[in-house]
Motif scaffolding. Structure first.
Motif, PDB file in Angstrom:
ATOM      1  N   MET A   1      -7.733  23.375  -2.380  1.00  0.00           N
ATOM      2  CA  MET A   1      -8.132  21.981  -2.469  1.00  0.00           C
ATOM      3  C   MET A   1      -7.120  21.237  -3.352  1.00  0.00           C
ATOM      4  SD  MET A   1     -11.700  20.199  -3.699  1.00  0.00           S
ATOM      5  CE  MET A   1     -12.124  21.552  -4.731  1.00  0.00           C
ATOM      6  N   THR A   2      -6.780  20.045  -2.914  1.00  0.00           N
ATOM      7  CA  THR A   2      -5.893  19.191  -3.690  1.00  0.00           C
ATOM      8  C   THR A   2      -6.652  17.929  -4.081  1.00  0.00           C
ATOM      9  OG1 THR A   2      -3.973  19.993  -2.447  1.00  0.00           O
ATOM     10  CG2 THR A   2      -3.684  17.968  -3.725  1.00  0.00           C
ATOM     11  N   ILE A   3      -6.670  17.638  -5.367  1.00  0.00           N
ATOM     12  CA  ILE A   3      -7.341  16.434  -5.870  1.00  0.00           C
ATOM     13  C   ILE A   3      -6.259  15.446  -6.289  1.00  0.00           C
ATOM     14  CG2 ILE A   3      -8.944  15.478  -7.554  1.00  0.00           C
ATOM     15  CD1 ILE A   3     -10.123  18.361  -7.780  1.00  0.00           C
ATOM     16  N   ILE A   4      -6.264  14.288  -5.622  1.00  0.00           N
ATOM     17  CA  ILE A   4      -5.253  13.268  -5.881  1.00  0.00           C
ATOM     18  C   ILE A   4      -5.942  11.990  -6.331  1.00  0.00           C
ATOM     19  CG2 ILE A   4      -3.356  11.923  -4.908  1.00  0.00           C
ATOM     20  CD1 ILE A   4      -3.029  14.110  -2.799  1.00  0.00           C
ATOM     21  N   ALA A   5      -5.548  11.490  -7.481  1.00  0.00           N
ATOM     22  CA  ALA A   5      -6.068  10.216  -7.992  1.00  0.00           C
ATOM     23  C   ALA A   5      -5.061   9.122  -7.680  1.00  0.00           C
ATOM     24  CB  ALA A   5      -6.313  10.306  -9.490  1.00  0.00           C
ATOM     25  N   VAL A   6      -5.516   7.892  -7.771  1.00  0.00           N
ATOM     26  CA  VAL A   6      -4.652   6.753  -7.486  1.00  0.00           C
ATOM     27  C   VAL A   6      -4.678   5.752  -8.628  1.00  0.00           C
ATOM     28  CG1 VAL A   6      -6.414   5.358  -6.292  1.00  0.00           C
ATOM     29  CG2 VAL A   6      -3.990   5.049  -5.723  1.00  0.00           C
ATOM     30  N   THR A   7      -3.536   5.143  -8.836  1.00  0.00           N
ATOM     31  CA  THR A   7      -3.415   3.950  -9.656  1.00  0.00           C
ATOM     32  C   THR A   7      -2.478   3.036  -8.888  1.00  0.00           C
ATOM     33  OG1 THR A   7      -2.941   3.066 -11.864  1.00  0.00           O
ATOM     34  CG2 THR A   7      -1.428   4.751 -11.036  1.00  0.00           C
ATOM     35  N   GLY A   8      -2.621   1.747  -9.084  1.00  0.00           N
ATOM     36  CA  GLY A   8      -1.720   0.866  -8.349  1.00  0.00           C
ATOM     37  C   GLY A   8      -2.005  -0.594  -8.578  1.00  0.00           C
ATOM     38  N   HIS A   9      -1.069  -1.377  -8.111  1.00  0.00           N
ATOM     39  CA  HIS A   9      -1.161  -2.820  -8.284  1.00  0.00           C
ATOM     40  C   HIS A   9      -2.311  -3.398  -7.460  1.00  0.00           C
ATOM     41  CE1 HIS A   9       2.432  -2.735 -10.619  1.00  0.00           C
ATOM     42  NE2 HIS A   9       3.200  -2.344  -9.612  1.00  0.00           N
ATOM     43  N   MET A  10      -3.002  -4.337  -8.062  1.00  0.00           N
ATOM     44  CA  MET A  10      -4.119  -5.008  -7.404  1.00  0.00           C
ATOM     45  C   MET A  10      -3.650  -6.234  -6.621  1.00  0.00           C
ATOM     46  SD  MET A  10      -6.808  -4.757 -10.599  1.00  0.00           S
ATOM     47  CE  MET A  10      -7.888  -5.973  -9.907  1.00  0.00           C
ATOM     48  N   ASP A  11      -2.492  -6.755  -6.982  1.00  0.00           N
ATOM     49  CA  ASP A  11      -2.048  -8.044  -6.451  1.00  0.00           C
ATOM     50  C   ASP A  11      -0.954  -7.894  -5.399  1.00  0.00           C
ATOM     51  OD1 ASP A  11      -0.136  -7.109  -8.195  1.00  0.00           O
ATOM     52  OD2 ASP A  11       0.115  -9.000  -9.264  1.00  0.00           O
ATOM     53  N   LEU A  12      -1.151  -6.986  -4.457  1.00  0.00           N
ATOM     54  CA  LEU A  12      -0.191  -6.806  -3.376  1.00  0.00           C
ATOM     55  C   LEU A  12      -0.247  -8.012  -2.435  1.00  0.00           C
ATOM     56  CD1 LEU A  12      -1.030  -3.091  -2.530  1.00  0.00           C
ATOM     57  CD2 LEU A  12       0.933  -3.923  -3.837  1.00  0.00           C
ATOM     58  N   THR A  13       0.909  -8.411  -1.922  1.00  0.00           N
ATOM     59  CA  THR A  13       0.924  -9.510  -0.957  1.00  0.00           C
ATOM     60  C   THR A  13       0.283  -9.045   0.349  1.00  0.00           C
ATOM     61  OG1 THR A  13       3.073  -8.919  -0.041  1.00  0.00           O
ATOM     62  CG2 THR A  13       3.073 -10.458  -1.925  1.00  0.00           C
ATOM     63  N   GLU A  14      -0.163  -9.989   1.130  1.00  0.00           N
ATOM     64  CA  GLU A  14      -0.780  -9.674   2.413  1.00  0.00           C
ATOM     65  C   GLU A  14       0.169  -8.863   3.302  1.00  0.00           C
ATOM     66  OE1 GLU A  14      -4.165  -9.528   4.529  1.00  0.00           O
ATOM     67  OE2 GLU A  14      -4.003 -10.638   2.650  1.00  0.00           O
ATOM     68  N   ASP A  15       1.455  -9.215   3.301  1.00  0.00           N
ATOM     69  CA  ASP A  15       2.449  -8.493   4.110  1.00  0.00           C
ATOM     70  C   ASP A  15       2.681  -7.074   3.610  1.00  0.00           C
ATOM     71  OD1 ASP A  15       2.756 -10.723   5.706  1.00  0.00           O
ATOM     72  OD2 ASP A  15       4.606 -11.386   4.728  1.00  0.00           O
ATOM     73  N   SER A  16       2.380  -6.812   2.339  1.00  0.00           N
ATOM     74  CA  SER A  16       2.589  -5.485   1.760  1.00  0.00           C
ATOM     75  C   SER A  16       1.494  -4.498   2.149  1.00  0.00           C
ATOM     76  CB  SER A  16       2.631  -5.568   0.231  1.00  0.00           C
ATOM     77  OG  SER A  16       3.701  -6.361  -0.195  1.00  0.00           O
ATOM     78  N   LEU A  17       0.320  -4.992   2.450  1.00  0.00           N
ATOM     79  CA  LEU A  17      -0.828  -4.102   2.687  1.00  0.00           C
ATOM     80  C   LEU A  17      -0.563  -3.078   3.792  1.00  0.00           C
ATOM     81  CD1 LEU A  17      -3.772  -6.641   2.265  1.00  0.00           C
ATOM     82  CD2 LEU A  17      -2.840  -5.048   0.566  1.00  0.00           C
ATOM     83  N   PRO A  18      -0.084  -3.477   4.985  1.00  0.00           N
ATOM     84  CA  PRO A  18       0.168  -2.450   6.010  1.00  0.00           C
ATOM     85  C   PRO A  18       1.315  -1.514   5.646  1.00  0.00           C
ATOM     86  CG  PRO A  18       0.788  -4.634   6.835  1.00  0.00           C
ATOM     87  CD  PRO A  18       0.104  -4.828   5.511  1.00  0.00           C
ATOM     88  N   LEU A  19       2.306  -1.993   4.905  1.00  0.00           N
ATOM     89  CA  LEU A  19       3.422  -1.150   4.477  1.00  0.00           C
ATOM     90  C   LEU A  19       2.930  -0.051   3.531  1.00  0.00           C
ATOM     91  CD1 LEU A  19       6.058  -3.943   3.682  1.00  0.00           C
ATOM     92  CD2 LEU A  19       5.912  -2.540   5.756  1.00  0.00           C
ATOM     93  N   VAL A  20       2.119  -0.459   2.562  1.00  0.00           N
ATOM     94  CA  VAL A  20       1.591   0.494   1.583  1.00  0.00           C
ATOM     95  C   VAL A  20       0.633   1.459   2.264  1.00  0.00           C
ATOM     96  CG1 VAL A  20       0.163   0.731  -0.490  1.00  0.00           C
ATOM     97  CG2 VAL A  20       1.972  -1.009  -0.405  1.00  0.00           C
ATOM     98  N   ARG A  21      -0.219   0.961   3.129  1.00  0.00           N
ATOM     99  CA  ARG A  21      -1.178   1.840   3.820  1.00  0.00           C
ATOM    100  C   ARG A  21      -0.443   2.897   4.638  1.00  0.00           C
ATOM    101  NH1 ARG A  21      -6.425   2.540   6.062  1.00  0.00           N
ATOM    102  NH2 ARG A  21      -6.185   4.615   6.925  1.00  0.00           N
TER     103      ARG A  21
END
Length: 163
Positions: A1-21
Motif C-alpha cells: 500500500m502506498t499512502i500519498i498526501a497532497v499539498t498545493g496551491h488553492m488559487d490555480l487559474t481555470e486554464d491550469s485545472l485540466p493541466l494539473v489534473r
C-alpha cells in the motif's frame, strides 16, 4: 500500500485545472499498479480537490483531514461545496481535528497529520519560497523534506496561479 498526501496551491487559474489534473493522473498511475493507493487530502479548493478526484478515479481510497470543526462552514465556498461534500461522502476515512476555528494553526496541524500519515507527498507547487504566513504549500514541502518524506512536485508547463 502506498499512502500519498497532497499539498498545493488553492488559487490555480481555470486554464491550469485540466493541466494539473492530467499531471496528477499520470503521477498517481505509477502507484496504483498494486491497487492499494490511499490519498490523504484536506479538500481545500484547487490542488487538494483535484488530487482527491484523481485518487478516486484511479481506484484508490481517500482519507480526508478536516483542519477544524468549522472548516466546511467557514472555508468551503459555494462553488466548491458540492464537490467537497461528494468527496467527503466518498472518503474511506475522515479525521476532524479538534480545533474549533479554521486558521493558520489549524492548517499547520492538518499539514503535520498529512506528513505523519504519508509515505510520499505530492506538492502542486510553483516552487516559490514560503510567504511567511505558515501553513502554506511551500511550508508543507519544507516540513516534509525535513522529515525525510519524498516529495513529488507537480507543476505542469502552462500552470499558473490566479492570485
Amino acid at each position: 500500500m502506498t499512502i500519498i498526501a497532497v499539498t498545493g496551491h488553492m488559487d490555480l487559474t481555470e486554464d491550469s485545472l485540466p493541466l494539473v489534473r492530467s499531471a496528477l493522473d499520470d503521477l498517481l498511475g505509477r502507484y496504483t499498479r498494486d491497487g492499494r493507493l490511499v490519498g490523504v487530502s484536506c479538500l481545500a479548493r484547487g490542488a487538494d480537490l483535484l488530487f482527491a478526484e484523481a485518487v478516486l478515479a484511479a481506484g484508490g481510497r481517500l482519507t480526508v483531514v478536516v483542519p477544524s470543526r468549522d472548516y466546511r462552514l467557514s472555508q468551503v465556498g459555494p462553488a466548491e461545496a458540492p464537490l467537497f461534500d461528494r468527496l467527503l461522502e466518498a472518503a474511506a476515512e475522515i479525521l476532524v481535528l479538534p480545533r474549533e476555528k479554521a486558521g493558520r494553526q489549524a492548517y499547520e496541524a492538518a499539514n503535520t497529520v498529512l506528513i505523519e500519515r504519508a509515505d510520499r507527498l505530492v506538492a502542486v507547487w510553483n516552487g516559490e519560497p514560503p510567504a511567511g504566513r505558515g501553513g502554506g504549500t511551500a511550508d508543507t514541502v519544507l516540513e516534509a523534506r525535513a522529515a525525510g518524506l519524498p516529495v513529488d512536485v507537480v507543476w505542469p508547463e502552462g500552470a499558473a496561479r490566479s492570485g
